[in-house]
Design an enzyme around this catalytic site. Structure first.
Site, PDB file in Angstrom:
ATOM      1  N   THR A  50       0.934  -1.321  -0.014  1.00  0.00           N
ATOM      2  CA  THR A  50       0.415  -0.197  -0.414  1.00  0.00           C
ATOM      3  C   THR A  50       0.967   1.430   0.140  1.00  0.00           C
ATOM      4  O   THR A  50       2.311   1.171  -0.187  1.00  0.00           O
ATOM      5  CB  THR A  50      -1.362   0.120   1.744  1.00  0.00           C
ATOM      6  OG1 THR A  50      -1.692  -1.056   0.843  1.00  0.00           O
ATOM      7  CG2 THR A  50      -1.600   1.154   1.577  1.00  0.00           C
TER       8      THR A  50
ATOM      9  N   ARG B  52     -14.118  -7.812   0.683  1.00  0.00           N
ATOM     10  CA  ARG B  52     -14.194  -6.725   1.902  1.00  0.00           C
ATOM     11  C   ARG B  52     -13.768  -5.051   1.632  1.00  0.00           C
ATOM     12  O   ARG B  52     -13.158  -5.055   1.193  1.00  0.00           O
ATOM     13  CB  ARG B  52     -12.614  -7.844   1.888  1.00  0.00           C
ATOM     14  CG  ARG B  52     -11.785  -7.747   3.340  1.00  0.00           C
ATOM     15  CD  ARG B  52     -10.382  -7.434   3.149  1.00  0.00           C
ATOM     16  NE  ARG B  52      -9.731  -6.545   3.612  1.00  0.00           N
ATOM     17  CZ  ARG B  52      -8.632  -5.719   3.604  1.00  0.00           C
ATOM     18  NH1 ARG B  52      -7.833  -5.495   2.602  1.00  0.00           N
ATOM     19  NH2 ARG B  52      -7.711  -5.779   5.021  1.00  0.00           N
TER      20      ARG B  52
ATOM     21  N   SER C 151     -11.083  -2.827   2.802  1.00  0.00           N
ATOM     22  CA  SER C 151      -9.143  -2.388   3.191  1.00  0.00           C
ATOM     23  C   SER C 151     -10.089  -0.599   4.559  1.00  0.00           C
ATOM     24  O   SER C 151     -10.644  -0.522   4.005  1.00  0.00           O
ATOM     25  CB  SER C 151      -8.626  -1.566   2.641  1.00  0.00           C
ATOM     26  OG  SER C 151      -7.586  -1.325   2.650  1.00  0.00           O
ATOM     27  N   ASP C 152      -9.020  -1.327   5.331  1.00  0.00           N
ATOM     28  CA  ASP C 152      -8.576   0.532   5.952  1.00  0.00           C
ATOM     29  C   ASP C 152      -8.586   1.627   5.450  1.00  0.00           C
ATOM     30  O   ASP C 152      -8.403   2.639   5.561  1.00  0.00           O
ATOM     31  CB  ASP C 152      -7.706   0.235   7.320  1.00  0.00           C
ATOM     32  CG  ASP C 152      -6.529  -0.391   6.535  1.00  0.00           C
ATOM     33  OD1 ASP C 152      -6.256  -0.825   6.045  1.00  0.00           O
ATOM     34  OD2 ASP C 152      -5.288   0.332   6.924  1.00  0.00           O
TER      35      ASP C 152
ATOM     36  N   THR D 147      -0.117   1.371   6.568  1.00  0.00           N
ATOM     37  CA  THR D 147      -0.244   0.337   5.639  1.00  0.00           C
ATOM     38  C   THR D 147       0.048  -0.662   6.942  1.00  0.00           C
ATOM     39  O   THR D 147      -0.255  -0.535   7.963  1.00  0.00           O
ATOM     40  CB  THR D 147       0.981   0.164   5.255  1.00  0.00           C
ATOM     41  OG1 THR D 147       0.669  -0.936   4.383  1.00  0.00           O
ATOM     42  CG2 THR D 147       2.015  -0.116   6.338  1.00  0.00           C
ATOM     43  N   GLY D 148      -0.147  -2.215   6.311  1.00  0.00           N
ATOM     44  CA  GLY D 148      -0.840  -3.759   7.453  1.00  0.00           C
ATOM     45  C   GLY D 148      -1.641  -3.970   7.210  1.00  0.00           C
ATOM     46  O   GLY D 148      -3.011  -3.363   6.062  1.00  0.00           O
ATOM     47  N   VAL D 149      -2.215  -4.802   8.170  1.00  0.00           N
ATOM     48  CA  VAL D 149      -2.762  -5.565   7.395  1.00  0.00           C
ATOM     49  C   VAL D 149      -4.398  -4.409   8.359  1.00  0.00           C
ATOM     50  O   VAL D 149      -4.498  -4.133   9.423  1.00  0.00           O
ATOM     51  CB  VAL D 149      -3.033  -7.180   8.975  1.00  0.00           C
ATOM     52  CG1 VAL D 149      -4.849  -7.485   8.814  1.00  0.00           C
ATOM     53  CG2 VAL D 149      -1.782  -7.795   8.374  1.00  0.00           C
ATOM     54  N   GLY D 150      -5.693  -4.377   6.972  1.00  0.00           N
ATOM     55  CA  GLY D 150      -6.352  -3.772   7.422  1.00  0.00           C
ATOM     56  C   GLY D 150      -6.698  -3.974   8.648  1.00  0.00           C
ATOM     57  O   GLY D 150      -7.770  -2.933   9.500  1.00  0.00           O
TER      58      GLY D 150
HETATM   59  N1  ASP Z   1      -4.234  -2.389   4.174  1.00  0.00           N
HETATM   60  C1  ASP Z   1      -3.730  -3.028   3.364  1.00  0.00           C
HETATM   61  C2  ASP Z   1      -5.103  -3.455   3.649  1.00  0.00           C
HETATM   62  O1  ASP Z   1      -5.546  -3.584   4.305  1.00  0.00           O
HETATM   63  C3  ASP Z   1      -3.302  -3.407   3.262  1.00  0.00           C
HETATM   64  C4  ASP Z   1      -1.987  -2.824   2.854  1.00  0.00           C
HETATM   65  O2  ASP Z   1      -1.564  -2.250   3.943  1.00  0.00           O
HETATM   66  O3  ASP Z   1      -0.920  -3.686   2.293  1.00  0.00           O
HETATM   67  O4  ASP Z   1      -6.299  -3.457   2.728  1.00  0.00           O
END
Ligand code: ASP
Length: 283
Positions: A157, A185, A187-188, A206-209
């Site tokens: 991201t 789904r 995303s954050d 960024t990271g796991v939404g």
């Molecule tokens: N935050 C993004 C999501 O969960 C993924 C990412 O940061 O790469 O969609």
């Protein structure tokens, strides 16, 4: 007159599944884009500059946003992007939009409207009505990963926070998502958990939404700064909230005094920042 400052990120780098060559390519791309966007920021607003930087990042197939976005479980690409202005506190975004080149430009176009966040079909209809042409963001590397049923693990991201000469802040974030997600789904990245800005601080995550949403990461960091914590204290406190469930996230920020900050729960977030004197690039 404030001293302009800018920070960009390109998500997480995976030491296990990405080569050193990709790491160097990402460093070079981020250095180039941060310099270019800093130059642009000299005579543009923070809001214009974050869109400019994120567009450049979306156009670079190295990152998981725009061209180079990850493929979802049904073989399609759906992208999300958002933008927030620190002065007006307007937030605009598109969620799960398909077949446009620059989702961040669609979010920008939406900002003056009453309805500022659109999803799926509606976002696409709005884009087409406003002249955004058909574009397929798929690159061969993502097809290979999809066919091998392997996530690139890049979580690449992109995002940007900028402070302009007038002392105004803005934040923007764009993503192709996690890869292999269930269609629909959210995303954050196009929510205020993943992208938030007020007159005191701007943050892009960024990271796991799902983890980011659980602690409303961007909003919490900004709110704590606005309530008087330093940017360091605010990041520490907000990242501590991820620990009980081993949340995976990274964030970049700038406060109104031009302090630039970043933190990640796993130290491989790729970023670059520039404040006119010191350039920092991840290594
Ligand atoms: N935050 C993004 C999501 O969960 C993924 C990412 O940061 O790469 O969609």
């Amino acid at each position: 007159m404030a001293q302009p400052a800018i920070i960009i990120h390109g998500g997480f780098f995976s030491e296990s599944s990405q080569s050193n060559e990709i790491k160097i390519a990402k460093q070079e791309a981020l250095s180039k884009i941060v310099k270019d966007a800093y130059q642009f920021l000299q005579n543009h607003t923070a809001l214009e500059a974050v869109v400019y930087a994120v567009e450049l990042l979306e156009n670079d197939p190295l990152f998981n946003a725009g061209t180079g976005s990850q493929i979802q479980s049904d073989g399609r690409i759906r992208m999300s992007a958002s933008l927030m202005d620190g002065i007006t506190k307007k937030f605009s975004g598109v969620i799960n939009i398909e077949n446009v080149r620059n989702p961040i430009r669609v979010a920008e176009k939406l900002m003056p409207y009453d309805d500022t966040v659109l999803g799926g079909e509606g976002a696409l209809m709005f884009a087409r009505e406003n002249g955004f042409e058909y574009y397929d963001p798929t690159i061969p590397q993502r097809i290979k990963e999809y066919e091998a049923k392997k996530k690139s693990q890049a979580l690449g991201t992109v995002g940007c926070v900028a402070l302009d000469v007038h002392g105004n802040l803005a934040a923007a974030t764009s993503t192709g998502g996690k890869g292999f997600e269930i269609p629909g789904r959210i995303s954050d990245s196009a929510t205020t958990a993943g992208n938030f800005c007020d007159e005191n601080c701007g943050v892009s995550c960024t990271g796991v939404g799902e983890d980011i949403v659980r602690v409303a990461l961007a909003t919490k960091i900004v709110t704590r700064v606005s309530d008087g914590q330093t940017i360091q204290q605010s990041f520490k406190r907000s990242f501590d909230e991820l620990k009980p469930f081993e949340g995976f996230a990274g964030a970049i920020a700038i406060d109104k005094n031009g302090n630039i900050f970043h933190q990640d729960s796993f130290p491989t977030m790729v970023f670059a920042s520039f404040d006119g004197s010191e350039m920092l690039v991840f290594n």
